[in-house]
Design a protein around this motif. Structure first.
Motif, PDB file in Angstrom:
ATOM      1  N   THR A  62      -1.931 -69.762  69.265  1.00 48.75           N
ATOM      2  CA  THR A  62      -1.074 -70.233  68.183  1.00 48.75           C
ATOM      3  C   THR A  62       0.219 -69.432  68.107  1.00 48.75           C
ATOM      4  O   THR A  62       1.307 -69.991  67.950  1.00 48.75           O
ATOM      5  N   SER A  63       0.114 -68.126  68.241  1.00 49.55           N
ATOM      6  CA  SER A  63       1.298 -67.267  68.145  1.00 49.55           C
ATOM      7  C   SER A  63       2.312 -67.561  69.242  1.00 49.55           C
ATOM      8  O   SER A  63       3.519 -67.406  69.045  1.00 49.55           O
ATOM      9  N   ASP A  64       1.846 -68.009  70.401  1.00 50.14           N
ATOM     10  CA  ASP A  64       2.755 -68.335  71.498  1.00 50.14           C
ATOM     11  C   ASP A  64       3.606 -69.556  71.152  1.00 50.14           C
ATOM     12  O   ASP A  64       4.793 -69.614  71.495  1.00 50.14           O
ATOM     13  N   THR A  66       4.317 -70.541  68.055  1.00 53.87           N
ATOM     14  CA  THR A  66       5.223 -70.126  66.987  1.00 53.87           C
ATOM     15  C   THR A  66       6.410 -69.362  67.550  1.00 53.87           C
ATOM     16  O   THR A  66       7.561 -69.565  67.137  1.00 53.87           O
ATOM     17  N   ALA A  67       6.137 -68.488  68.518  1.00 51.34           N
ATOM     18  CA  ALA A  67       7.207 -67.703  69.146  1.00 51.34           C
ATOM     19  C   ALA A  67       8.191 -68.607  69.882  1.00 51.34           C
ATOM     20  O   ALA A  67       9.365 -68.254  70.045  1.00 51.34           O
ATOM     21  N   ALA A  68       7.729 -69.764  70.322  1.00 55.79           N
ATOM     22  CA  ALA A  68       8.603 -70.703  71.031  1.00 55.79           C
ATOM     23  C   ALA A  68       9.449 -71.541  70.076  1.00 55.79           C
ATOM     24  O   ALA A  68      10.248 -72.368  70.519  1.00 55.79           O
ATOM     25  N   GLY A  69       9.270 -71.333  68.763  1.00 54.29           N
ATOM     26  CA  GLY A  69      10.118 -72.006  67.790  1.00 54.29           C
ATOM     27  C   GLY A  69       9.485 -73.150  67.049  1.00 54.29           C
ATOM     28  O   GLY A  69      10.140 -73.799  66.232  1.00 54.29           O
ATOM     29  N   ALA A  73       2.334 -74.533  64.705  1.00 56.17           N
ATOM     30  CA  ALA A  73       1.748 -74.554  66.045  1.00 56.17           C
ATOM     31  C   ALA A  73       0.720 -75.662  66.208  1.00 56.17           C
ATOM     32  O   ALA A  73       0.486 -76.141  67.332  1.00 56.17           O
ATOM     33  N   ASP A 119       5.394 -68.883  79.648  1.00 55.66           N
ATOM     34  CA  ASP A 119       5.439 -68.914  78.182  1.00 55.66           C
ATOM     35  C   ASP A 119       5.568 -70.360  77.742  1.00 55.66           C
ATOM     36  O   ASP A 119       5.808 -71.266  78.559  1.00 55.66           O
ATOM     37  N   LYS A 315      10.607 -78.016  64.886  1.00 63.10           N
ATOM     38  CA  LYS A 315      11.045 -76.645  65.089  1.00 63.10           C
ATOM     39  C   LYS A 315      11.178 -75.902  63.768  1.00 63.10           C
ATOM     40  O   LYS A 315      11.426 -76.487  62.717  1.00 63.10           O
ATOM     41  N   SER A 316      11.052 -74.563  63.825  1.00 66.04           N
ATOM     42  CA  SER A 316      11.131 -73.730  62.630  1.00 66.04           C
ATOM     43  C   SER A 316      12.487 -73.890  61.958  1.00 66.04           C
ATOM     44  O   SER A 316      13.522 -73.898  62.617  1.00 66.04           O
TER      45      SER A 316
END
Length: 408
Positions: A62-64, A66-69, A73, A119, A315-316
């Motif tokens: 999930t964090s991956d 989120t890190a991608a924007g 997730a 990633d 996207k965030s």
């Protein structure tokens, strides 16, 4: 109707509903061979797609995402999971169809995606590429299929692949439906793109030489493309080469000088790019497309038009308020709507503050009071008079309390 005819009809109906291939052999050995070649090739591509999503979902957390924007997730994870399930089903059904024709699917293939599963930001665009190439592969092989039932079965797969294509366009911030037509790709062209991921098996088709666009910035109208391909070092005079661009709906490719390959305005969506040894354009029609002049390619570029609001939602920080169609970002928290229920006393307070300038006679005359920005969207289970006697609450309908009106 004779009972055997009824049973036969029911059998066909059940097979169709279950999505199972109807077993059928062609009388012509040549036709049967061509159908099998297409089915086996399609099955390997479905294996590739299934394995790609399986490896991606196993690797990334999930964090991956989120890190991608991605703002949530669960959105891309759910879509990738659903797509993986579809591709796995396609693989199984194609294997069954091949067996029904008296042959076996190609096995022993290995799929190495390590170069693109670094990633999520790298993986997601490759997923988009995989689905667009999958659609092109089914379209490009359709003219090789001689059995109408097999052709119909293949068409029922490509429509689903097109849905995958759309959602991955959206998840990558691209245009959901970029053009009115998709681009058919011949099997050897598909392998020029997907072949580097496959090893350990033979699909019976020779791939065209791979082509890589070496530009590092976003490709758009006005971009001068640079390339890398195996035979490039052995070609001393590149003035004899051409750059060709082909998109869905174009009757022929656009031919440009190799050393001045500038993306023109007006192209949108997935574009196949080739290097050829002459200026003869490539036909869009896969039946008539001549590949003898292709030095390398195709490779694919995605030319997205004006950013779409739909793509921004994934996207965030990109949630768009209901009346805003400009695509500007707003704070998600500011657009949340409460769904908690309220008591009659709270409802009375809301109405009082929302109608501070209204007179008691106005409220009595209208009999209703509404504030779309203040009233929660869920059903209210509390009813009855408020403690001050001003109103009765009946779900979300606010009416004056008759007792209060008469006493006034």
């Amino acid at each position: 109707m004779h009972r055997s005819v009824v049973f036969a009809a029911l059998s066909l109906l059940v097979s169709s509903v279950a999505g199972l291939p109807i077993q059928r052999r062609t009388d012509n050995a040549t036709d049967n061979s061509a159908n099998l070649l297409v089915l086996k090739f399609a099955n390997v591509l479905e294996q590739l797609e299934t394995e790609f999503y399986s490896q991606a979902l196993q690797k990334f957390q999930t964090s991956d995402f989120t890190a991608a924007g991605f703002s949530d997730a669960s959105v891309p994870i759910q879509q990738f999971t659903n797509i993986q399930s579809d591709e796995s089903t396609h693989t199984t059904v194609l294997e069954s169809t091949i067996q029904s024709l008296g042959d076996s699917a190609i096995t022993g293939c290995s799929f190495d995606f390590s170069s693109v599963l670094t990633d999520v930001a790298t993986m997601a665009p490759v997923a988009r590429l995989v689905e667009n190439v999958g659609v092109g592969a089914y379209l490009g092989a359709a003219h090789l299929v001689t059995d109408p039932i097999i052709l119909t079965d293949a068409a029922s797969i490509v429509t689903v692949e097109a849905r995958h294509q759309t959602i991955l366009n959206v998840l990558n911030g691209g245009t959901a439906i970029p053009a009115a037509f998709d681009l058919p790709l011949l099997p050897q062209e598909v392998l020029a793109i997907a072949g580097p991921f496959i090893s350990g098996c033979s699909v019976g088709i020779d791939a065209l030489p791979s082509l890589t666009v070496t530009n590092t910035d976003t490709i758009a109208a006005g971009t001068t493309l640079s390339f890398n391909f195996d035979a490039q070092s052995s070609i001393s005079d590149t003035s004899t080469l051409s750059c060709q661009m082909l998109a869905g709906g174009m009757p022929f490719s656009l031919t440009l000088p190799f050393d001045a390959c500038v993306v023109p305005s007006g192209l949108q969506g997935p574009v196949a790019i080739y290097v050829t040894n002459d200026t003869q354009p490539l036909a869009n029609n896969p039946r008539d497309r001549f590949t003898g002049n292709i030095v390398a390619g195709p490779t694919m570029a995605f030319l997205d038009g004006t950013p779409e609001t739909l793509s921004n939602l994934a996207k965030s920080g990109s949630a768009v308020s209901g009346g805003d169609v400009s695509g500007s970002a707003t704070d998600t928290a500011s657009t949340e709507i409460s769904t908690s229920t309220i008591s009659p006393e709270e409802a009375s307070s809301i109405l009082a503050s929302a109608s501070a300038t209204a007179t008691a006679s106005d409220s009595s005359a209208t009999g209703t009071a509404e504030d779309a920005n203040s009233i929660p969207s869920s059903a209210n289970t509390t009813t009855g008079p408020s403690s001050d006697g001003a109103i009765n609450v009946d779900g979300w309908t606010f009416v004056p309390n008759p007792a209060s009106s008469s006493s006034a």
